[in-house]
Write an enzyme that holds these catalytic residues in place. Structure first.
Site, PDB file in Angstrom:
ATOM      1  N   ASP A 188       0.826  -1.211   0.000  1.00  0.00           N
ATOM      2  CA  ASP A 188       0.000   0.000   0.000  1.00  0.00           C
ATOM      3  C   ASP A 188       0.862   1.264   0.000  1.00  0.00           C
ATOM      4  OD1 ASP A 188      -2.342  -1.653   0.347  1.00  0.00           O
ATOM      5  OD2 ASP A 188      -1.871  -1.741   2.485  1.00  0.00           O
ATOM      6  N   GLY A 218     -10.899  -7.924   7.571  1.00  0.00           N
ATOM      7  CA  GLY A 218     -12.182  -8.546   7.287  1.00  0.00           C
ATOM      8  C   GLY A 218     -13.361  -7.936   8.022  1.00  0.00           C
ATOM      9  N   ASN A 242     -16.569   1.300   5.110  1.00  0.00           N
ATOM     10  CA  ASN A 242     -15.386   0.878   5.872  1.00  0.00           C
ATOM     11  C   ASN A 242     -14.347   1.997   5.829  1.00  0.00           C
ATOM     12  OD1 ASN A 242     -13.570  -0.694   7.277  1.00  0.00           O
ATOM     13  ND2 ASN A 242     -13.093  -2.067   5.584  1.00  0.00           N
ATOM     14  N   ALA A 243     -13.991   2.529   6.994  1.00  0.00           N
ATOM     15  CA  ALA A 243     -13.102   3.695   7.088  1.00  0.00           C
ATOM     16  C   ALA A 243     -11.631   3.283   7.007  1.00  0.00           C
ATOM     17  CB  ALA A 243     -13.376   4.472   8.363  1.00  0.00           C
ATOM     18  N   ILE A 244     -11.208   2.858   5.813  1.00  0.00           N
ATOM     19  CA  ILE A 244      -9.791   2.589   5.572  1.00  0.00           C
ATOM     20  C   ILE A 244      -9.408   3.167   4.205  1.00  0.00           C
ATOM     21  CG2 ILE A 244      -9.905   0.461   6.932  1.00  0.00           C
ATOM     22  CD1 ILE A 244      -9.550  -1.097   4.304  1.00  0.00           C
ATOM     23  N   ASP A 245      -8.134   3.062   3.877  1.00  0.00           N
ATOM     24  CA  ASP A 245      -7.605   3.465   2.568  1.00  0.00           C
ATOM     25  C   ASP A 245      -7.887   4.937   2.246  1.00  0.00           C
ATOM     26  OD1 ASP A 245      -6.817   0.870   2.405  1.00  0.00           O
ATOM     27  OD2 ASP A 245      -8.133   0.309   0.749  1.00  0.00           O
ATOM     28  N   SER A 302     -13.549   0.426   1.432  1.00  0.00           N
ATOM     29  CA  SER A 302     -13.109  -0.902   1.030  1.00  0.00           C
ATOM     30  C   SER A 302     -14.288  -1.856   1.169  1.00  0.00           C
ATOM     31  CB  SER A 302     -11.953  -1.364   1.925  1.00  0.00           C
ATOM     32  OG  SER A 302     -11.675  -2.729   1.728  1.00  0.00           O
ATOM     33  N   PHE A 303     -14.657  -2.526   0.071  1.00  0.00           N
ATOM     34  CA  PHE A 303     -15.770  -3.464   0.089  1.00  0.00           C
ATOM     35  C   PHE A 303     -17.006  -2.752   0.680  1.00  0.00           C
ATOM     36  CE2 PHE A 303     -12.215  -5.913  -0.928  1.00  0.00           C
ATOM     37  CZ  PHE A 303     -12.593  -7.163  -1.379  1.00  0.00           C
ATOM     38  N   TRP A 304     -17.814  -3.404   1.503  1.00  0.00           N
ATOM     39  CA  TRP A 304     -18.995  -2.799   2.114  1.00  0.00           C
ATOM     40  C   TRP A 304     -19.702  -1.863   1.134  1.00  0.00           C
ATOM     41  CZ3 TRP A 304     -15.410  -4.997   5.146  1.00  0.00           C
ATOM     42  CH2 TRP A 304     -15.872  -5.739   6.211  1.00  0.00           C
ATOM     43  N   GLU A 343     -11.578  -0.912  -3.578  1.00  0.00           N
ATOM     44  CA  GLU A 343     -10.925  -0.233  -2.458  1.00  0.00           C
ATOM     45  C   GLU A 343      -9.742   0.577  -2.981  1.00  0.00           C
ATOM     46  OE1 GLU A 343      -9.829  -3.447   0.127  1.00  0.00           O
ATOM     47  OE2 GLU A 343      -8.280  -4.200  -1.197  1.00  0.00           O
TER      48      GLU A 343
END
Length: 345
Positions: free
Chosen positions: A47, A131, A168-171, A188-190, A225
């Site tokens: 990443d 996950g 999803n609170a990432i990236d 990401s996903f979701w 994502e």
């Protein structure tokens, strides 16, 4: 305009330097082909957030290793984009207490984003449990990119929680609009890729702002994502990684792109299909020993990404390519025939 030279791309040509080194020269016509840089040194990164400072050095911030420096964000630098050296981790002995409160059990920090505004470097990063969408994006700031400089914790920017939030609170990824106002993309996903308005100089969300969706594959598992941006010729380009990461040689990651005249979208691919409806023009996919490329970021006309190296039994590595441009679209392929990607539909 993105002030860390992730915004307007630098035009370049490539010539042979000493010992066959490829050297980018600024100021020539926009290239129409991509160039794969030959990398040496410590390039075991995941990443990567690429920062190409004018005149050097080059920097890569990347996901931390739970067994090293407390899982803090890793930092590498290069004088020329070719030879890379590990420089340490950001604030390795000072993990903020709020991370354990919001994301219990998070062992390492993920997927950083680095953005400069008015002489301050803003480092956004994610804490999550793999996950799950129990996640949070945090912020640190510094007046220098050196990992040994004084990085100040600014706290959580946005968080997500199972059963409460459909995203999803990432990236994290930051882009500025024509007025210079910042926006944060994440997800990401979701529920796919979200966007929320930030404000300077805090780097935090505007009061009352709520996330809106800018990219989605339309249904579960919604495998999209790692948003990132590049701005070129009046367009903002949204790049995302699709399908499955982090499975070594079984990874199916690949990168697609759409564009918009507005940073908030709508983003359409070269066929006019919306990225809200699984649109996306292919930008980078597996070829040869390079499996599952993604987790990308752009800076100074170059694209940084990670991939899984078949020569190393699927261990992950940093890749850097100078972007080309054809008919208003970025080109990251180098002419080799990529591995087929399952058709959308």
């Amino acid at each position: 305009m993105r002030r860390r030279v992730v915004g307007a791309l630098v035009a370049a040509v490539v010539v042979l330097g000493g010992a066959g080194t490829l050297v980018a020269r600024v100021g020539a016509a926009t290239p129409t082909v991509a160039l794969d840089l030959a990398l040496t040194g410590d390039i075991r990164t995941h990443d990567p957030a690429l920062v190409v400072e004018p005149g050097g050095p080059w920097w890569v911030f990347s996901t931390g290793d739970a067994a090293q420096a407390g899982g803090a964000i890793q930092v590498r630098s290069s004088p020329d984009g070719h030879a890379w050296t590990y420089r340490g981790a950001v604030a390795p002995d000072a993990r903020p207490a709020w991370i354990a409160e919001l994301v219990p059990g998070a062992t390492n920090l993920w997927a950083p984003e680095v953005h400069e505004h008015d002489g301050t470097w803003y480092l956004y990063y994610a804490a999550s449990s793999f996950g799950s969408n129990r996640s949070a994006i945090g912020l640190m700031t510094s007046d220098s990119l050196d990992p040994g400089s004084h990085w100040v914790d600014r706290g959580p920017v946005i968080a997500s929680e199972p059963g409460r939030d459909p995203w999803n609170a990432i990236d994290p990824a930051v882009v500025e609009d024509a007025a210079g106002d910042p926006w944060l993309a994440f997800g990401s996903f979701w529920g796919g890729i979200q966007m929320i308005q930030l404000s300077w100089p805090s780097g935090m969300p505007v009061e009352g702002a709520t996330p809106t969706t800018v990219a989605s594959r339309g249904g579960p598992p919604n495998a999209v994502e790692a948003a990132s941006f590049v701005q070129h010729d009046g367009w903002t380009y949204l790049m995302v990684s699709e399908d499955l990461c982090c499975r070594a040689l079984a990874s199916t990651y690949h990168v697609v792109v759409g564009r918009s005249r507005s940073v908030t979208g709508p983003y359409l691919d070269a066929d006019g299909r919306s990225m809200l409806e699984d649109g996306g023009t292919p930008l980078l996919s597996a070829v040869g020993d390079m499996v599952g490329p993604g987790g990308q970021s752009a800076s100074g006309g170059y694209l940084g990404f990670h991939f899984y190296d078949a020569r190393l039994s699927g261990d992950f590595r940093l890749g850097v390519r100078r972007l080309g441009w054809v008919d208003g679209w970025p080109v990251a392929d180098t002419g080799q025939a990529p591995a087929p990607v399952a058709p959308k539909g």
